[in-house]
Design a protein around this motif. Structure first.
Motif, PDB file in Angstrom:
ATOM      1  N   ASN A  44       0.820  -1.207   0.000  1.00  0.00           N
ATOM      2  CA  ASN A  44       0.000   0.000   0.000  1.00  0.00           C
ATOM      3  C   ASN A  44       0.861   1.267   0.000  1.00  0.00           C
ATOM      4  O   ASN A  44       1.649   1.490  -0.894  1.00  0.00           O
ATOM      5  N   SER A  45       0.750   2.103   1.042  1.00  0.00           N
ATOM      6  CA  SER A  45       1.390   3.424   1.010  1.00  0.00           C
ATOM      7  C   SER A  45       2.903   3.393   1.156  1.00  0.00           C
ATOM      8  O   SER A  45       3.565   4.412   0.908  1.00  0.00           O
ATOM      9  N   SER A  64      -1.396  -5.319  -2.800  1.00  0.00           N
ATOM     10  CA  SER A  64      -2.505  -4.765  -2.030  1.00  0.00           C
ATOM     11  C   SER A  64      -3.757  -5.625  -2.167  1.00  0.00           C
ATOM     12  O   SER A  64      -4.053  -6.140  -3.237  1.00  0.00           O
ATOM     13  N   CYS A  69      -6.879   1.842  -2.528  1.00  0.00           N
ATOM     14  CA  CYS A  69      -5.594   2.429  -2.914  1.00  0.00           C
ATOM     15  C   CYS A  69      -5.733   3.365  -4.106  1.00  0.00           C
ATOM     16  O   CYS A  69      -4.994   4.348  -4.229  1.00  0.00           O
ATOM     17  N   TRP A  72      -6.155   6.998  -3.230  1.00  0.00           N
ATOM     18  CA  TRP A  72      -5.077   7.707  -2.549  1.00  0.00           C
ATOM     19  C   TRP A  72      -4.160   8.376  -3.576  1.00  0.00           C
ATOM     20  O   TRP A  72      -3.941   7.850  -4.674  1.00  0.00           O
ATOM     21  N   TRP A  75      -1.364   6.484  -5.425  1.00  0.00           N
ATOM     22  CA  TRP A  75      -1.660   5.530  -6.497  1.00  0.00           C
ATOM     23  C   TRP A  75      -0.833   5.822  -7.741  1.00  0.00           C
ATOM     24  O   TRP A  75      -0.413   4.923  -8.458  1.00  0.00           O
TER      25      TRP A  75
END
Length: 232
Positions: A44-45, A64, A69, A72, A75
């Protein structure tokens, strides 16, 4: 659509070491520059910590479970990354956007069991999926970074980037998962880690947790400094 089954990645890194990078606040205290010569699976982040716009994708992975996602701002980093990108089949309605991605289905068992013969990846959240992937790729030493499983301080910070200057933080179009939801996921994950520790034994692999204050107790805890001394 040009998606590929994640099973193409099985046994790709037999005998190698891997670093699985979560998104916990402990990442702010680590210098991760030494991990990049090895297999790196970010979640993810944590793509924000990877300088992957150039170079070879061979040992780089982003994974993920969570289709949020896409909402965000990070992405765009996923789409631009020179990396192998893997998503769960629950992203199906977005497959047209995911040219060249890999896709996995969840294991048929839940967090209370794991059949070593099954295909699919653990699915209660993305860090267990990443750890399962590393084991199925044949990695023998796996190091967890930023897998904290705690929420710190009166501000309820759970992600590394929450300590960044506000202008540098990723932003989201919509509602972020609640603290209650996150705590429930932590409980499910801990059950899954118990099963993944058994799977690691079966695969003759070892998993280490480099978050020394982590609430995950299934794996031996060591510092990142010590991890880099024993990594292959």
């Amino acid at each position: 659509m040009n998606l590929k089954p994640y099973t193409l990645l099985k046994d790709k890194h037999i005998g190698e070491s891997a670093f699985v990078v979560g998104s916990g606040t402990s990442l702010n205290n680590l210098d991760i520059s030494g991990i990049h010569k090895h297999v790196v699976i970010c979640v993810n982040s944590s793509i924000l910590l990877m300088d992957w716009k150039k170079g070879k994708a061979d040992k780089r992975y982003w994974i993920s479970n969570d289709a949020f996602c896409r909402k965000w701002s990070y992405w765009k980093h996923v789409l631009e990354a020179k990396a192998n990108r893997i998503v769960r089949d629950s992203w199906r309605k977005y497959f047209r956007e995911l040219e060249g991605f890999y896709v996995f289905s969840p294991r048929p068992t839940d967090e209370n069991g794991l059949n070593v013969e099954d295909e699919g990846l653990c699915h209660c959240s993305s860090v267990p999926s990443a750890l399962d992937l590393a084991l199925q790729m044949g990695c023998k030493k796996i190091f967890l970074l930023g897998a904290d499983h705690y929420i710190r301080g009166s501000m309820g910070r759970r992600y590394f980037w929450e300590h960044w200057n506000r202008k540098d933080r990723p932003h989201f179009k919509g509602m972020i998962h609640s603290r209650h939801h996150q705590m429930r996921i932590f409980i499910l994950n801990n059950k899954m880690y118990t099963q993944l520790d058994k799977f690691a034994d079966y695969k003759k692999a070892v998993v280490y947790n480099c978050s020394l204050s982590s609430q995950i107790d299934s794996f031996r805890k060591i510092s990142l400094e010590d991890a880099l001394k024993i990594v292959k």
